[in-house]
Design a protein around this motif. Structure first.
Motif, PDB file in Angstrom:
ATOM      1  N   VAL A   1      71.807  87.298  11.028  1.00  0.00           N
ATOM      2  CA  VAL A   1      72.300  85.926  10.917  1.00  0.00           C
ATOM      3  C   VAL A   1      71.519  85.023  11.870  1.00  0.00           C
ATOM      4  CG1 VAL A   1      74.298  84.418  11.302  1.00  0.00           C
ATOM      5  CG2 VAL A   1      74.588  86.593  10.095  1.00  0.00           C
ATOM      6  N   HIS A   2      71.266  85.498  13.073  1.00  0.00           N
ATOM      7  CA  HIS A   2      70.496  84.726  14.066  1.00  0.00           C
ATOM      8  C   HIS A   2      69.091  84.417  13.549  1.00  0.00           C
ATOM      9  CE1 HIS A   2      69.152  83.380  18.012  1.00  0.00           C
ATOM     10  NE2 HIS A   2      68.090  84.157  17.857  1.00  0.00           N
ATOM     11  N   SER A   3      68.472  85.393  12.941  1.00  0.00           N
ATOM     12  CA  SER A   3      67.116  85.220  12.407  1.00  0.00           C
ATOM     13  C   SER A   3      67.092  84.165  11.302  1.00  0.00           C
ATOM     14  CB  SER A   3      66.602  86.564  11.877  1.00  0.00           C
ATOM     15  OG  SER A   3      65.359  86.409  11.255  1.00  0.00           O
TER      16      SER A   3
ATOM     17  N   ILE B   1      77.693  78.812  13.077  1.00  0.00           N
ATOM     18  CA  ILE B   1      79.087  79.146  13.387  1.00  0.00           C
ATOM     19  C   ILE B   1      79.378  80.613  13.071  1.00  0.00           C
ATOM     20  CG2 ILE B   1      79.984  78.315  11.176  1.00  0.00           C
ATOM     21  CD1 ILE B   1      81.763  78.098  14.598  1.00  0.00           C
ATOM     22  N   THR B   2      78.733  81.155  12.050  1.00  0.00           N
ATOM     23  CA  THR B   2      78.902  82.587  11.757  1.00  0.00           C
ATOM     24  C   THR B   2      78.376  83.419  12.915  1.00  0.00           C
ATOM     25  OG1 THR B   2      78.668  82.140   9.386  1.00  0.00           O
ATOM     26  CG2 THR B   2      78.410  84.431  10.096  1.00  0.00           C
TER      27      THR B   2
ATOM     28  N   ASP C   1      86.480  89.322   6.268  1.00  0.00           N
ATOM     29  CA  ASP C   1      86.594  88.555   5.026  1.00  0.00           C
ATOM     30  C   ASP C   1      85.889  87.204   5.128  1.00  0.00           C
ATOM     31  OD1 ASP C   1      88.083  90.630   3.972  1.00  0.00           O
ATOM     32  OD2 ASP C   1      90.009  89.626   4.256  1.00  0.00           O
ATOM     33  N   VAL C   2      86.108  86.489   6.208  1.00  0.00           N
ATOM     34  CA  VAL C   2      85.485  85.173   6.349  1.00  0.00           C
ATOM     35  C   VAL C   2      83.974  85.315   6.554  1.00  0.00           C
ATOM     36  CG1 VAL C   2      85.780  84.765   8.837  1.00  0.00           C
ATOM     37  CG2 VAL C   2      85.859  82.852   7.264  1.00  0.00           C
ATOM     38  N   CYS C   3      83.537  86.374   7.211  1.00  0.00           N
ATOM     39  CA  CYS C   3      82.096  86.618   7.352  1.00  0.00           C
ATOM     40  C   CYS C   3      81.471  86.962   5.999  1.00  0.00           C
ATOM     41  CB  CYS C   3      81.828  87.719   8.368  1.00  0.00           C
ATOM     42  SG  CYS C   3      82.113  87.207  10.080  1.00  0.00           S
ATOM     43  N   MET C   4      82.210  87.691   5.166  1.00  0.00           N
ATOM     44  CA  MET C   4      81.708  87.991   3.814  1.00  0.00           C
ATOM     45  C   MET C   4      81.636  86.714   2.978  1.00  0.00           C
ATOM     46  SD  MET C   4      83.392  91.685   2.987  1.00  0.00           S
ATOM     47  CE  MET C   4      82.386  92.029   1.556  1.00  0.00           C
ATOM     48  N   ASP C   5      82.631  85.848   3.119  1.00  0.00           N
ATOM     49  CA  ASP C   5      82.592  84.565   2.416  1.00  0.00           C
ATOM     50  C   ASP C   5      81.393  83.746   2.873  1.00  0.00           C
ATOM     51  OD1 ASP C   5      84.902  85.269   1.068  1.00  0.00           O
ATOM     52  OD2 ASP C   5      86.220  83.990   2.282  1.00  0.00           O
ATOM     53  N   SER C   6      81.109  83.783   4.161  1.00  0.00           N
ATOM     54  CA  SER C   6      79.958  83.077   4.702  1.00  0.00           C
ATOM     55  C   SER C   6      78.665  83.630   4.106  1.00  0.00           C
ATOM     56  CB  SER C   6      79.937  83.206   6.232  1.00  0.00           C
ATOM     57  OG  SER C   6      78.754  82.651   6.759  1.00  0.00           O
ATOM     58  N   ASN C   7      78.575  84.947   4.019  1.00  0.00           N
ATOM     59  CA  ASN C   7      77.378  85.575   3.466  1.00  0.00           C
ATOM     60  C   ASN C   7      77.217  85.233   1.978  1.00  0.00           C
ATOM     61  OD1 ASN C   7      75.154  87.353   4.272  1.00  0.00           O
ATOM     62  ND2 ASN C   7      75.979  88.741   2.721  1.00  0.00           N
ATOM     63  N   ASP C   8      78.334  85.201   1.238  1.00  0.00           N
ATOM     64  CA  ASP C   8      78.280  84.834  -0.183  1.00  0.00           C
ATOM     65  C   ASP C   8      77.793  83.397  -0.357  1.00  0.00           C
ATOM     66  OD1 ASP C   8      79.235  87.347  -0.857  1.00  0.00           O
ATOM     67  OD2 ASP C   8      81.296  86.669  -1.195  1.00  0.00           O
TER      68      ASP C   8
ATOM     69  N   GLU D   1      85.551  78.292  12.434  1.00  0.00           N
ATOM     70  CA  GLU D   1      85.984  77.712  13.710  1.00  0.00           C
ATOM     71  C   GLU D   1      87.427  78.106  14.021  1.00  0.00           C
ATOM     72  OE1 GLU D   1      85.054  73.569  13.134  1.00  0.00           O
ATOM     73  OE2 GLU D   1      83.025  73.827  13.957  1.00  0.00           O
ATOM     74  N   ALA D   2      88.257  78.218  12.985  1.00  0.00           N
ATOM     75  CA  ALA D   2      89.648  78.650  13.187  1.00  0.00           C
ATOM     76  C   ALA D   2      89.693  80.071  13.722  1.00  0.00           C
ATOM     77  CB  ALA D   2      90.430  78.541  11.877  1.00  0.00           C
ATOM     78  N   VAL D   3      88.808  80.925  13.221  1.00  0.00           N
ATOM     79  CA  VAL D   3      88.725  82.297  13.747  1.00  0.00           C
ATOM     80  C   VAL D   3      88.403  82.249  15.234  1.00  0.00           C
ATOM     81  CG1 VAL D   3      87.366  84.431  13.696  1.00  0.00           C
ATOM     82  CG2 VAL D   3      88.104  83.384  11.552  1.00  0.00           C
ATOM     83  N   ARG D   4      87.471  81.399  15.602  1.00  0.00           N
ATOM     84  CA  ARG D   4      87.078  81.293  17.017  1.00  0.00           C
ATOM     85  C   ARG D   4      88.237  80.805  17.886  1.00  0.00           C
ATOM     86  NH1 ARG D   4      82.242  78.960  19.261  1.00  0.00           N
ATOM     87  NH2 ARG D   4      82.497  80.768  20.597  1.00  0.00           N
ATOM     88  N   ARG D   5      89.122  79.996  17.316  1.00  0.00           N
ATOM     89  CA  ARG D   5      90.285  79.495  18.058  1.00  0.00           C
ATOM     90  C   ARG D   5      91.435  80.488  18.032  1.00  0.00           C
ATOM     91  NH1 ARG D   5      89.072  74.921  14.890  1.00  0.00           N
ATOM     92  NH2 ARG D   5      90.896  75.379  13.587  1.00  0.00           N
TER      93      ARG D   5
END
Length: 198
Positions: free
Chosen positions: A72-74, A93-94, A114-121, A154-158
């Motif tokens: 993700v960083h790359s 944010i991911t 789940d939210v990371c998979m949504d981000s990847n999709d 961001e909600a996950v981070r909070r």
């Protein structure tokens, strides 16, 4: 991209369906950079999906989290250099969520996966958009759903978990099929429990 940012059609959620593409002239160097970025990013996205699925299935290799973070960083770094704002913002944010997992603020499991998979999709869809724009010589269209997914990350981070949006299209069909199968199973459970169904 040399010479400034790629042409982008600005949009908001209400205007998403009415975005119009414009023709864009990209120099050969920019096209080569974007094509190389796309080739590498599609590979990275495919591997991220594999790893997240393994984690979702209970694999506990600690290197998996580090691998996803690096990929993700790359993607974020090159997207930023190419002024691909939707991709940069989403991967930023991911990456932050993954960094929190690495520092053990929360685990990469359940709703976080789940939210990371949504981000990847969504990242894959954004790459498809860049590919189309490069192939056709047009401006990029911004995806209004990026903002909603960024809010969820961001909600996950909070420490909150926001619900995923309602399933659409094929996902809705799969949900209906699963519910139908569960209903059938539910009807046969009393017979199975009393031994009359074998």
């Amino acid at each position: 991209i040399s010479g400034g940012s790629p042409d982008v059609v600005e949009s908001d959620a209400a205007a998403a369906g009415s975005q119009e593409r414009t023709k864009v002239e990209r120099d050969e160097e920019d096209v080569e950079l974007l094509v190389e970025f796309l080739d590498e990013s599609y590979d990275e996205v495919a591997r991220i999906e594999e790893v997240l699925l393994e984690l979702q299935q209970g694999v506990t290799d600690p290197e998996h989290l580090n691998e996803v973070f690096r990929k993700v960083h790359s993607i974020k770094g090159v997207a930023s250099c190419c002024d691909l704002d939707d991709i940069t913002n989403l991967t930023h944010i991911t990456e932050e969520v993954l960094s929190d997992c690495r520092s053990e603020k929360y685990e990469l499991k359940g709703g976080v996966i789940d939210v990371c998979m949504d981000s990847n999709d969504l990242l894959r869809k954004l790459l498809d958009e860049v590919k189309y724009a490069v192939d056709e010589g047009t401006s990029l269209i911004l995806f209004p759903e990026v903002a909603g997914l960024i809010d969820r990350l961001e909600a996950v981070r909070r420490g909150e978990m926001l619900a995923a949006p309602e399933p659409q299209g094929l996902s809705l069909w799969l949900l209906a099929e699963a519910l139908s199968l569960l209903e059938e199973l539910g009807e046969s459970l009393p017979q199975w429990a009393d031994g009359s169904l074998r």
